[in-house]
Write a protein that holds these residues in place. Structure first.
Motif, PDB file in Angstrom:
ATOM      1  N   ILE A 126     -29.114 -47.517 -56.907  1.00  6.75           N
ATOM      2  CA  ILE A 126     -28.254 -47.310 -58.119  1.00  6.75           C
ATOM      3  C   ILE A 126     -28.476 -48.100 -59.345  1.00  6.75           C
ATOM      4  N   THR A 127     -28.970 -49.289 -58.960  1.00  7.98           N
ATOM      5  CA  THR A 127     -29.407 -50.145 -60.030  1.00  7.98           C
ATOM      6  C   THR A 127     -30.472 -49.815 -60.710  1.00  7.98           C
ATOM      7  N   ALA A 128     -31.698 -49.373 -60.247  1.00  9.83           N
ATOM      8  CA  ALA A 128     -32.792 -48.721 -61.102  1.00  9.83           C
ATOM      9  C   ALA A 128     -32.232 -47.464 -61.719  1.00  9.83           C
ATOM     10  N   LEU A 145     -37.509 -55.988 -76.233  1.00  8.45           N
ATOM     11  CA  LEU A 145     -36.835 -54.600 -75.382  1.00  8.45           C
ATOM     12  C   LEU A 145     -36.946 -54.973 -73.926  1.00  8.45           C
ATOM     13  N   MET A 146     -37.982 -55.922 -73.541  1.00 13.04           N
ATOM     14  CA  MET A 146     -38.104 -56.328 -72.163  1.00 13.04           C
ATOM     15  C   MET A 146     -37.055 -57.326 -71.831  1.00 13.04           C
ATOM     16  N   ALA A 147     -36.901 -58.283 -72.647  1.00 12.15           N
ATOM     17  CA  ALA A 147     -35.653 -59.020 -72.579  1.00 12.15           C
ATOM     18  C   ALA A 147     -34.320 -58.267 -72.346  1.00 12.15           C
ATOM     19  N   GLY A 148     -34.019 -57.377 -72.853  1.00 11.06           N
ATOM     20  CA  GLY A 148     -32.819 -56.372 -73.013  1.00 11.06           C
ATOM     21  C   GLY A 148     -32.769 -55.860 -71.356  1.00 11.06           C
ATOM     22  N   ILE A 149     -34.001 -55.332 -70.948  1.00 11.43           N
ATOM     23  CA  ILE A 149     -34.099 -54.652 -69.927  1.00 11.43           C
ATOM     24  C   ILE A 149     -33.523 -55.836 -68.746  1.00 11.43           C
ATOM     25  N   ARG A 150     -34.100 -56.804 -68.671  1.00 13.23           N
ATOM     26  CA  ARG A 150     -33.984 -57.910 -67.859  1.00 13.23           C
ATOM     27  C   ARG A 150     -32.534 -58.565 -67.728  1.00 13.23           C
ATOM     28  N   ILE A 151     -31.871 -58.480 -68.844  1.00  9.79           N
ATOM     29  CA  ILE A 151     -30.472 -58.986 -69.021  1.00  9.79           C
ATOM     30  C   ILE A 151     -29.732 -57.635 -68.072  1.00  9.79           C
ATOM     31  N   ALA A 152     -29.780 -56.719 -68.781  1.00 15.72           N
ATOM     32  CA  ALA A 152     -29.105 -55.276 -68.269  1.00 15.72           C
ATOM     33  C   ALA A 152     -29.369 -55.044 -66.835  1.00 15.72           C
ATOM     34  N   THR A 153     -30.288 -55.353 -66.151  1.00 19.71           N
ATOM     35  CA  THR A 153     -30.670 -55.298 -64.662  1.00 19.71           C
ATOM     36  C   THR A 153     -29.906 -56.208 -64.080  1.00 19.71           C
ATOM     37  N   LEU A 185     -21.018 -63.779 -46.880  1.00 22.17           N
ATOM     38  CA  LEU A 185     -22.227 -64.500 -47.129  1.00 22.17           C
ATOM     39  C   LEU A 185     -23.370 -63.930 -47.421  1.00 22.17           C
ATOM     40  N   ALA A 186     -23.768 -63.041 -45.869  1.00 17.94           N
ATOM     41  CA  ALA A 186     -25.209 -62.220 -46.243  1.00 17.94           C
ATOM     42  C   ALA A 186     -25.182 -61.130 -47.437  1.00 17.94           C
ATOM     43  N   ALA A 187     -24.139 -60.485 -47.542  1.00 17.55           N
ATOM     44  CA  ALA A 187     -24.039 -59.526 -48.684  1.00 17.55           C
ATOM     45  C   ALA A 187     -24.276 -60.234 -49.988  1.00 17.55           C
ATOM     46  N   SER A 188     -23.325 -61.176 -50.092  1.00 15.45           N
ATOM     47  CA  SER A 188     -23.557 -61.981 -51.312  1.00 15.45           C
ATOM     48  C   SER A 188     -24.818 -62.665 -51.813  1.00 15.45           C
ATOM     49  N   VAL A 189     -25.437 -63.280 -50.656  1.00 14.99           N
ATOM     50  CA  VAL A 189     -26.898 -63.880 -51.036  1.00 14.99           C
ATOM     51  C   VAL A 189     -27.624 -62.817 -51.220  1.00 14.99           C
ATOM     52  N   LEU A 190     -27.755 -61.468 -50.477  1.00 13.77           N
ATOM     53  CA  LEU A 190     -28.773 -60.383 -50.816  1.00 13.77           C
ATOM     54  C   LEU A 190     -28.455 -60.065 -52.400  1.00 13.77           C
ATOM     55  N   CYS A 191     -27.249 -60.082 -52.883  1.00 17.36           N
ATOM     56  CA  CYS A 191     -27.074 -59.624 -54.296  1.00 17.36           C
ATOM     57  C   CYS A 191     -27.738 -60.371 -55.243  1.00 17.36           C
ATOM     58  N   VAL A 192     -27.534 -61.768 -54.782  1.00 18.02           N
ATOM     59  CA  VAL A 192     -28.358 -62.891 -55.826  1.00 18.02           C
ATOM     60  C   VAL A 192     -29.661 -62.817 -55.689  1.00 18.02           C
ATOM     61  N   LEU A 193     -30.183 -62.734 -54.429  1.00 18.66           N
ATOM     62  CA  LEU A 193     -31.667 -62.705 -54.166  1.00 18.66           C
ATOM     63  C   LEU A 193     -32.370 -61.276 -54.913  1.00 18.66           C
ATOM     64  N   LEU A 194     -31.252 -60.198 -55.004  1.00 24.25           N
ATOM     65  CA  LEU A 194     -31.892 -59.090 -55.595  1.00 24.25           C
ATOM     66  C   LEU A 194     -31.913 -59.111 -57.294  1.00 24.25           C
ATOM     67  N   ALA A 195     -30.954 -60.110 -57.865  1.00 26.79           N
ATOM     68  CA  ALA A 195     -30.917 -60.408 -59.032  1.00 26.79           C
ATOM     69  C   ALA A 195     -32.272 -61.111 -59.557  1.00 26.79           C
ATOM     70  N   LEU A 243     -39.738 -59.894 -61.272  1.00 19.33           N
ATOM     71  CA  LEU A 243     -40.738 -58.778 -61.335  1.00 19.33           C
ATOM     72  C   LEU A 243     -40.480 -58.225 -62.861  1.00 19.33           C
ATOM     73  N   LEU A 244     -39.519 -58.281 -63.480  1.00 19.98           N
ATOM     74  CA  LEU A 244     -39.552 -57.482 -64.802  1.00 19.98           C
ATOM     75  C   LEU A 244     -40.218 -58.507 -65.743  1.00 19.98           C
ATOM     76  N   LEU A 245     -39.975 -59.643 -65.457  1.00 21.11           N
ATOM     77  CA  LEU A 245     -40.918 -60.990 -66.307  1.00 21.11           C
ATOM     78  C   LEU A 245     -42.240 -60.755 -66.158  1.00 21.11           C
ATOM     79  N   GLY A 246     -42.900 -60.441 -64.877  1.00 18.61           N
ATOM     80  CA  GLY A 246     -44.156 -59.882 -64.711  1.00 18.61           C
ATOM     81  C   GLY A 246     -44.580 -58.967 -65.494  1.00 18.61           C
ATOM     82  N   VAL A 247     -43.624 -58.003 -65.462  1.00 21.52           N
ATOM     83  CA  VAL A 247     -44.159 -56.839 -66.214  1.00 21.52           C
ATOM     84  C   VAL A 247     -44.430 -57.045 -67.767  1.00 21.52           C
ATOM     85  N   GLN A 248     -43.298 -57.856 -68.355  1.00 24.68           N
ATOM     86  CA  GLN A 248     -43.455 -58.124 -69.570  1.00 24.68           C
ATOM     87  C   GLN A 248     -44.687 -58.858 -70.196  1.00 24.68           C
TER      88      GLN A 248
END
Length: 239
Positions: A35-37, A148-156, A191-201, A207-212
């Protein structure tokens, strides 16, 4: 035995929950990423022409920036309610809402990046025979890439957080697990779902910083190397 008891005692940290619900956690994480992608990708595709329109002048910039800002201020529950008659209880409802929320960040960053391109660079390209399209894709867009990449990172990162709200229609990824666990206050699942959300972010941002960095290699040139190249002394760090 102790691992099984943590489910009975409703502990926050429970290895047995992670083992027994691993597939459920994986499915929710995959849905969250999907959904995010999709939302960010569509957001970029919509924001880019809007930014090009906005830079044509104030009479275009005002309405475009104003509209995207107003959309961002609409509460998520109200936004989904307004979109419900069009999309029903589907993933398209959540994706559309997330796309609309991402526009204010993406349009502003793309516009700022394009406006920051040095006029000298554009004039030099025109002098070499570059037309408007070639100028945009080969000169302006590469130079605007950091913004542009900074915007994509914040939006993601923002979209990863907002995706959880999609749980109200059963399309919230990890948000579904959080919502399901709240009535009974199932601590390990929350807790598990919340931690996974943080890890995803965090992972998405890295990853986007590496692409940038790959897309903008010139931004990695140290200032000290530039100073040495012209024989200038490197200033000492202020205390």
């Amino acid at each position: 035995m102790a691992g099984q008891n943590c489910l009975v005692t409703n502990d926050w940290i429970c290895g047995e929950y992670l083992r027994s619900r691993s597939q459920e956690l994986t499915d929710a994480t995959v849905q969250h990423i999907w959904i995010t992608a999709v939302s960010v990708a569509i957001g970029v595709a919509v924001a880019f022409p809007l930014a090009l329109l906005a830079r044509r002048g104030r009479h275009f910039a005002g309405p475009v920036l104003g509209l995207t800002t107003v959309l961002y201020t609409v509460p998520s529950l109200a936004m989904f309610s307004l979109l419900l008659p069009l999309f029903g209880l589907s993933a398209a409802l959540v994706v559309t809402g997330l796309v609309l929320y991402s526009l204010t960040i993406l349009v502003r960053n793309i516009l700022a990046g394009l406006q920051a391109v040095p006029q000298e660079a554009k004039e030099a390209a025109r002098g070499m025979g570059y037309g408007p399209v070639r100028l945009l894709w080969e000169v302006e867009l590469p130079l605007a890439m950091p913004a542009l990449m900074a915007g994509i990172r914040i939006a993601t990162v923002s979209t990863i957080a907002l995706t959880t709200v999609g749980s109200i229609v059963g399309r919230g990824g990890l948000g579904n697990l959080i919502e399901d666990a709240l009535p009974s206050f199932f601590k390990a699942q929350v807790l598990a779902a919340s931690v996974l959300c943080v890890l995803l972010a965090v992972v998405a941002d890295l990853l986007l910083l590496g692409v940038q960095r790959l897309l903008t290699p010139w931004t990695r040139i140290p200032a000290a190397r530039d100073a040495d190249a012209v024989g200038a002394p490197v200033p000492a760090k202020a205390v």
